[in-house]
Each structure stands twice: as C-alpha cells, then as structure tokens.
Write an enzyme that holds these catalytic residues in place. Structure first.
Site, PDB file in Angstrom:
ATOM      1  CG  HIS A 202     -30.994 -21.111  41.115  1.00  0.00           C
ATOM      2  ND1 HIS A 202     -30.597 -19.991  40.150  1.00  0.00           N
ATOM      3  CD2 HIS A 202     -30.352 -21.257  42.234  1.00  0.00           C
ATOM      4  CE1 HIS A 202     -29.895 -19.223  40.759  1.00  0.00           C
ATOM      5  NE2 HIS A 202     -29.716 -19.929  42.089  1.00  0.00           N
ATOM      6  CG  HIS A 254     -37.490 -18.422  38.932  1.00  0.00           C
ATOM      7  ND1 HIS A 254     -37.170 -17.935  37.633  1.00  0.00           N
ATOM      8  CD2 HIS A 254     -36.241 -18.690  39.203  1.00  0.00           C
ATOM      9  CE1 HIS A 254     -35.949 -18.059  37.269  1.00  0.00           C
ATOM     10  NE2 HIS A 254     -35.434 -18.340  38.373  1.00  0.00           N
TER      11      HIS A 254
END
Length: 314
Positions: A202, A254
């Site tokens: 992302h 993450h």
C-alpha cells in the site's frame, strides 16, 4: 545549421550506382520504426505484468519463526481496514493517468491534432501525450510492484496480527524462538497473507503514484493564475499517500519499518521512471514535448530529436 544538415552529419552522401535498384528512404520508414517500438514497449509491459502475476500465484512466503515474547506480532486482527486493497489499487493506478488526461486536454484542447498519422488516423495531441506519460507510469508501477512482491515472499516477515490469526498450537515459554509450529486458525488464506508484512505494498503504490504525479505537475503545469494552487494539489497527493501508509500501521497490517521501506521503494521507482524513462525531466524532451508526434511526422528515416538538432548534436 539546419536540422536536415544535422541529420546528414557523419553519413556518406554517395549517389546510387547506375542501375542500382535501391530506393531512397521513404516517409513510411520512421512510422514503421515507431510501430515496432510501440509493439516492443507493449510486449515488455505485458511481460512485467505477467511476472507480477506469476510471483503472486506461484510463490509461497518464507516460513519464518517467532519469539514467544514478541509483542510486535500479538496485535488483534482487523477484518475491516481504512484503505482496502481495491481502493488503493483503483486510486493509485487511475488517478495519475486522469490527471495527465485532464492537464493535456486543457493545455492542447480535445480536438487539436498534429501532422502525425497512425495507421491512417491522426490521433489528437492529448492522446499522444497520454500514451507517452501514462505508459511510463504503468511500466514504473509494474517494476515497483515486482520489487515489493518479490521481497514479501523472500523475507516472509510476520504481520503485527500474526499470532491472532495463526493461533499456534505450540506452548510458548519465555524468550523461546519457535520454528516448528502448526497454525490452528480457521482461515488458511489469511494466515498465509499474515506472512507478507515486509515491505508495505500500500505504501509503495500510494507513494509511487503521488511522487510521479507531483513531478508531472511540476514539469507540465505552468499556469500562473495562482501561486499556490499547483503546490496545494501536490501537497494533497503526498498527504493522501502519507495517510494511506500510516493507516497500515494503525490497522495492525504492517510494522512501521514495513511502511518506511514501501514508501522509499515507491518514491524511488517514481523518480527513476520520470528521470530516465519519460521526457518530463527534460533529458529526452523534444519541441513541445511531442516525441510521438515528432517521430511520426519526420519525413526522413533518420530521426533526430528537435532538442539535439537545435544544438547541432549528432
């Protein structure tokens, strides 16, 4: 020195012998070269896309162990995230070409056409620029995604919610490093995805799209009606990418270092694409920025960019 003279520099001007069947270069030769170049570019782009697809279909993440007292992988799993895969893909891949389309159509008009002909059709100038700029954008995005996906499967870093979705059967104690374990979680696909934390895809895509578009606007938008409008748009793009990256940390998808690495990969890929692949940096710019139109409209089989011809460069 005229462009015609520059194109003749270093080439022997011998006349064809009596009865020689060879003909002089025709106006179709530069077009034939352009068709070959476009076909090769599309083939390379398709090959990159296929490589990305194969990595995601065939590769399996490296099976990494974990420490029993590692709190960084013990966060709860969130099924709903702030920026989904679909949203980042659609916005990241469509917004920059749309910005290019709007900019070029505003500058050149929807109906303005050059002297170029492509298979008997004269494409509008905005379409020529969209092909050149958006084509570079797509290739750079494919390179960036290939680097990111390859790293994900090779490193196999565990996501912050790994323990929650894996639910290992091993009984942990202290600082023990566990390698031989079995996941009892119900969703095998989510467990495999939980091994693909580094780097953040992302962050890479959002920063690639933002930096590429920022550099495009800086190079192509010269409107002086406002001192801050262009820079406000550029800042908004960077903030949008920054928000996307931070959301991956708050959604427990993450670690912060994954996001940092992804942002650096995406930003570097955008800079390299603009500087070395496009004409936005001025390294390969022709008159008016119309490399496609210039090549198609050249009557000689020897193509010399206008910028080089003006400076009498071979």
């Amino acid at each position: 020195m005229s462009p015609a003279a520059v194109m003749a520099v270093g080439e022997p001007q011998s006349q064809p012998a009596q009865g020689d069947a060879r003909v002089q270069p025709s106006a179709m030769e530069p077009k034939a070269r352009l068709y070959r170049r476009m076909a090769l570019d599309m083939a390379c782009t398709a090959a990159l896309g296929l490589a990305v697809l194969l990595v995601n279909v065939l590769a399996r993440p490296y099976r990494r162990g974990f420490f029993c007292d590692d709190d960084s992988i013990g966060y709860p799993y969130k099924a709903r995230v702030q920026v989904s895969d679909t949203v980042v893909a659609v916005v990241g891949l469509l917004l920059p070409p749309l910005v290019v389309l709007a900019t070029e159509a505003t500058r050149r008009g929807w109906s303005a056409r050059g002297d170029a002909e492509l298979l008997g059709w004269r494409p509008p100038l905005w379409l020529c620029r969209l092909y050149c700029v958006a084509g570079v954008f797509v290739v750079g995005a494919a390179f960036s995604q290939l680097v990111v996906d390859s790293a994900k499967y090779l490193v196999g870093r565990l996501r912050p919610h790994f323990l929650d979705v894996c639910q290992p059967t091993h009984v942990c104690s202290g600082h023990e490093y566990v390698v031989d374990y079995t996941c009892s979680g119900p969703d095998a696909a989510v467990i495999e995805e939980a091994r693909l934390s580094f780097p953040s895809g992302h962050a890479a895509l959002s920063f690639y799209a933002a930096v590429f578009t920022v550099m495009y606007l800086q190079a192509e938008v010269t409107w002086t009606g406002s001192l801050v409008l262009k820079h406000s748009l550029q800042a908004a793009l960077v903030i949008l990418a920054w928000y996307t990256a931070l959301s991956r940390v708050t959604d427990h998808m993450h670690h912060w270092s994954d996001v940092l690495a992804g942002g650096c990969i995406g930003s570097l890929a955008a800079v390299l694409a603009v500087v070395f692949m496009s004409d936005l940096s001025g390294r390969r710019r022709t008159r008016g920025g119309q490399e496609l139109t210039a090549l198609l409209s050249k009557p000689s089989s020897v193509y010399v960019p206008a910028a080089r011809a003006e400076h009498a460069l071979p």
